[in-house]
Enzyme design. Structure first.
Site, PDB file in Angstrom:
ATOM      1  N   GLU A 283      39.331  36.259  38.257  1.00  0.00           N
ATOM      2  CA  GLU A 283      38.930  36.002  39.649  1.00  0.00           C
ATOM      3  C   GLU A 283      37.584  36.643  39.989  1.00  0.00           C
ATOM      4  O   GLU A 283      37.441  37.309  41.014  1.00  0.00           O
ATOM      5  CB  GLU A 283      40.024  36.490  40.613  1.00  0.00           C
ATOM      6  CG  GLU A 283      41.334  35.734  40.460  1.00  0.00           C
ATOM      7  CD  GLU A 283      42.375  36.081  41.509  1.00  0.00           C
ATOM      8  OE1 GLU A 283      42.377  37.218  42.007  1.00  0.00           O
ATOM      9  OE2 GLU A 283      43.197  35.193  41.827  1.00  0.00           O
ATOM     10  N   ASP A 356      51.856  33.696  39.680  1.00  0.00           N
ATOM     11  CA  ASP A 356      51.365  34.703  40.623  1.00  0.00           C
ATOM     12  C   ASP A 356      52.383  35.057  41.704  1.00  0.00           C
ATOM     13  O   ASP A 356      52.217  34.640  42.848  1.00  0.00           O
ATOM     14  CB  ASP A 356      50.071  34.199  41.288  1.00  0.00           C
ATOM     15  CG  ASP A 356      49.370  35.308  42.058  1.00  0.00           C
ATOM     16  OD1 ASP A 356      49.774  36.465  41.913  1.00  0.00           O
ATOM     17  OD2 ASP A 356      48.419  34.999  42.805  1.00  0.00           O
ATOM     18  N   GLU A 384      53.012  39.103  49.746  1.00  0.00           N
ATOM     19  CA  GLU A 384      51.921  38.126  49.824  1.00  0.00           C
ATOM     20  C   GLU A 384      52.444  36.704  49.990  1.00  0.00           C
ATOM     21  O   GLU A 384      51.913  35.932  50.777  1.00  0.00           O
ATOM     22  CB  GLU A 384      51.055  38.222  48.566  1.00  0.00           C
ATOM     23  CG  GLU A 384      49.989  37.140  48.497  1.00  0.00           C
ATOM     24  CD  GLU A 384      49.094  37.235  47.267  1.00  0.00           C
ATOM     25  OE1 GLU A 384      49.267  38.158  46.447  1.00  0.00           O
ATOM     26  OE2 GLU A 384      48.202  36.370  47.138  1.00  0.00           O
TER      27      GLU A 384
HETATM   28  O1  GCW Z   1      47.913  37.205  43.880  1.00  0.00           O
HETATM   29  C1  GCW Z   1      46.538  37.133  43.752  1.00  0.00           C
HETATM   30  C2  GCW Z   1      46.027  37.512  45.088  1.00  0.00           C
HETATM   31  C3  GCW Z   1      44.721  38.250  45.048  1.00  0.00           C
HETATM   32  C4  GCW Z   1      44.858  39.384  44.055  1.00  0.00           C
HETATM   33  C5  GCW Z   1      45.134  38.793  42.698  1.00  0.00           C
HETATM   34  C6  GCW Z   1      45.369  39.847  41.626  1.00  0.00           C
HETATM   35  C7  GCW Z   1      43.921  41.584  44.098  1.00  0.00           C
HETATM   36  O2  GCW Z   1      45.942  36.365  45.877  1.00  0.00           O
HETATM   37  O3  GCW Z   1      44.464  38.714  46.342  1.00  0.00           O
HETATM   38  O4  GCW Z   1      43.724  40.211  44.024  1.00  0.00           O
HETATM   39  O5  GCW Z   1      46.295  38.018  42.738  1.00  0.00           O
HETATM   40  O6  GCW Z   1      46.522  40.146  41.378  1.00  0.00           O
HETATM   41  O7  GCW Z   1      44.423  40.353  41.072  1.00  0.00           O
END
Ligand code: GCW
Length: 703
Positions: A283, A356, A384
């Site tokens: 990311e 995720d 989240e």
């Molecule tokens: O779940 C996703 C989230 C991001 C997060 C990323 C990660 C910290 O949307 O906000 O960043 O994973 O785990 O690195």
């Protein structure tokens, strides 16, 4: 001569009756405890701790001296002879004699024993104890990950701002700092959490500058008596950012020298520094691949710098890229070629599922693939994807589902838990991580019941065998009330809440059907700048059906699982139905085990989630008399919101899918309350860090 029983202290519960009756006094509880700040120390009405002062042993002694209510005396013994197998943190409590005798090899072991005793006392568990209770943590490093930014915001945090007030932390006079930090450390110690990563994995390199490190040192000093070690997330490009080096290439001599010096500087300030957490080449974060190097090159360079000091690297496996046709496969594809190349003090930190933190995912296949690499699980305590701090969702069942999943790596019994505890292949280090839900809200976690997830994470990291029910009940008794008529129904509600959330958000293996980057609310239609950030990438709803084909005819992700799972998941007839749309793309009229069509099953499962959420409101209303008015009202408002959100989720998802299925709501489903066109325009700024409070959905009605 060997020194035995270095200290052996006996405490009489002197003068405690007054305290005990005070903590049982409902008036006291309402006025002091009703903002939720006391966490699971509510039943004890524990006093705020001093920022600095007492040693670990003194804290253990005080716990007993002040809060032990029985007239049976407690001895706390350090370095007892029988304690070899207890390791550095375990303890033994012998209930068989006239006095209760707790022994451990270390002060922190006694501290944990003191919390165990108080927990037993507060949950009516003492009567059942008559022999020896031995307790040793399953994972050596039981770590919280804070996704806290240096500017005070918290990524995916729903409980206000960061607890760390970097501008205010006094590095010169540590005792002058707010005692909230000691309160935080105590809460962690009481459930066995022994490490904390202070900053976001999307890391600002500045955390490694001297100014910040001095403040980190101050926090480490406050935490130390509670056995809580500090770790940091690093930015892999720190040598470029902080020292103006031309590169951050892990094989560059200057870069290596910079990290060695930085690590030495940290250990000079914080001799028990735990190590680093790293999100690299994920990311947009920099990493060794920027320089044509591998994750192993990067991790090992940092690990080598930490090794002389006993520090570890927790290197995350959360990698995916926009071009991959199946993101769920990428961690295995990227990390397996490196199996065996990682240094001894590196652990690969793997999210519980391959995508995720969705409400339900199968376990990440990477756990069962590594043969020569230490793996650790990362779970998400902050919600989240599970309703932020608006929904009551008790997450322990979800985490336990992952730890108990059998990977079959070395035949039956190679569960994710057993592997990461180092029971399947020998591990030098074992660890587990939980992404924290703590912020500066008065009640720490935003939702009073979100505290249970912090609590449950610690209890699970210490003992993964504990049941969801046991942890929920003991938390309720300490946090709210011991009354059976309260604990029984609310404990059941908690245990049911995760499955309810799966049902009303995305049942049957659906995933990532969220609206926008807030990850709150339904938006299966949503668009983004990248295909893998669009819900359609995951649900693939079309006229021919719905679901992601990960079979051997599809993306082939099932091949990353060992037999018998590979065949089990690959075959639609044997694939567990709660994951069926994770692994299969099925026609809307596919026949489910119930005899119903997939469409009907989907609609009725959503409805069942709505009904569950609705029933939570009734259950809560029925226990009003056992809860102080403030927490009662707070929770009630949020449960109503949750029940309305459940309808919203169903209305949006099912009406959107209906465009493809052309099928009607089956009998047993309530009619839609809102039209799709309206819901598609609906936006709420839920990621509002200044004011992350409830925004109501006025249009929705509860029946
Ligand atoms: O779940 C996703 C989230 C991001 C997060 C990323 C990660 C910290 O949307 O906000 O960043 O994973 O785990 O690195």
């Amino acid at each position: 001569m060997r020194i035995k029983n270095l200290t052996s202290i006996t405490f009489v519960a002197a003068g405690l009756l007054a305290l005990a009756s005070c903590s049982n006094n409902n008036n006291t509880r309402t006025t002091i405890g009703d903002d939720g700040h006391l966490l699971w120390f509510n039943s004890l009405q524990m006093e705020a701790p001093a920022t600095l002062g007492p040693t670990t042993l003194q804290i253990a002694q005080e716990n007993i001296a002040k809060y032990w209510k029985s007239d049976r005396k407690v001895d706390l013994k350090l370095n007892s002879e029988a304690a070899a197998e207890l390791g550095t943190e375990g303890f033994e409590i012998d209930f068989s004699g006239a006095n209760i005798c707790a022994s451990a090899n270390s002060e922190v072991g006694l501290l944990y024993a003191s919390y165990e005793l108080l927990r037993l006392q507060e949950t009516d568990g003492l009567a059942a104890q008559n022999g020896k209770l031995t307790s040793v943590p399953a994972f050596e490093r039981r770590v919280l990950n804070h996704w806290d930014n240096l500017d005070g915001t918290v990524e995916r945090g729903f409980a206000g701002h960061s607890l760390w007030k970097w501008d205010e932390i006094n590095a010169n006079d540590v005792a002058a700092n707010s005692n909230i930090y000691a309160e935080y450390a105590r809460a962690n110690a009481s459930v066995g959490i022994n490490g904390t990563v202070l900053n976001n994995v999307n890391a600002n390199a500045d955390i490694l500058t001297e100014d910040y490190l001095l403040k980190v040192k101050a926090l480490a000093e406050i935490f130390r008596p509670y056995g809580l070690k500090v770790y940091l997330s690093l930015n892999f490009a720190a040598p470029k950012h902080l020292a103006n080096l031309e590169t951050s290439d892990p094989l560059d001599n200057e870069v290596v020298a910079w990290w060695n010096a930085k690590v030495a500087e940290i250990y000079k300030l914080i001799p028990d520094f735990g190590g680093f957490l790293v999100k690299a080449n994920s990311e947009g974060q920099s990493g060794p691949q920027d320089y044509g190097r591998t994750h192993a090159d990067g991790a090992n360079m940092i690990a080598k710098a930490l090794e002389p000091f006993g520090g570890i690297v927790m290197w995350r496996a959360f990698v995916y890229d926009a071009k991959s046709p199946d993101r769920a496969k990428q961690a295995v594809e990227e990390f397996m070629p490196l199996d065996g190349q990682f240094a001894e003090n590196v652990l690969i930190q793997i999210k519980n599922g391959p995508v995720d933190f969705q409400p339900r995912e199968p376990f990440s296949p990477l756990f069962g693939q590594f043969e020569k690499t230490q793996a650790m699980v990362e779970v998400q305590i902050t919600q989240e994807y599970l309703g932020h701090s608006n929904h009551l969702v008790y997450l322990h069942p979800m985490w336990k589902e992952c730890l108990d999943s059998d990977t079959y790596e070395r035949g039956e019994g190679s569960t994710v838990g057993a592997i990461t505890e180092g029971k399947v292949m020998p591990y030098k280090y074992t660890a587990i991580a939980g992404v924290s839900n703590v912020g500066n809200d008065r009640n720490w976690c935003g939702h009073h019941f979100a505290q249970a997830n912090w609590y449950a994470y610690g209890r699970m990291a210490w003992n993964p065998e504990l049941s969801s029910e046991q942890i929920a009940n003991e938390w309720l008794m300490q946090t709210f009330s011991k009354e059976k008529k309260f604990v029984e129904p609310v404990g059941k509600l908690m245990v049911a809440s995760r499955e309810a959330c799966v049902k009303y958000e995305m049942p049957l293996g659906l995933h990532h059907t969220f609206k926008g980057p807030d990850h709150y609310g339904p938006g299966p239609w949503d668009r983004s700048i990248r295909p893998d950030w669009e819900p359609a990438y995951y649900h693939k709803a079309a006229a021919d059906g719905v679901g992601f084909d990960r079979t051997m005819n599809g993306s082939g992700a099932v091949a990353q699982y060992h037999e018998p799972l590979q065949s089990l998941y690959n075959n639609v007839a044997t694939c567990p139905e709660n994951l069926i749309l994770w692994f299969h793309h099925l026609p809307w009229d596919y026949k489910m085990k119930s005899g119903r069509t997939l469409w009907d099953e989907l609609c009725l499962t959503f409805q069942s989630g709505i009904n569950d959420a609705r029933s939570f409101v009734d259950i809560w209303n029925s226990v009003e008399q056992y809860v102080d008015h403030q927490r009662f009202a707070d929770v009630k408002a949020k449960l109503e919101r949750q029940a309305k959100d459940a309808i919203w989720w169903r209305d949006a998802t099912i009406q959107y899918f209906q465009q493809f299925s052309g099928m009607a709501l089956p009998e047993g489903c309530q009619p839609f309350q809102q039209k799709l066109e309206k819901l598609m325009k609906y936006r709420i700024g839920i990621t509002n860090y200044e004011n992350p409070k409830i925004e109501t959905l006025p249009e929705y009605k509860l029946e």
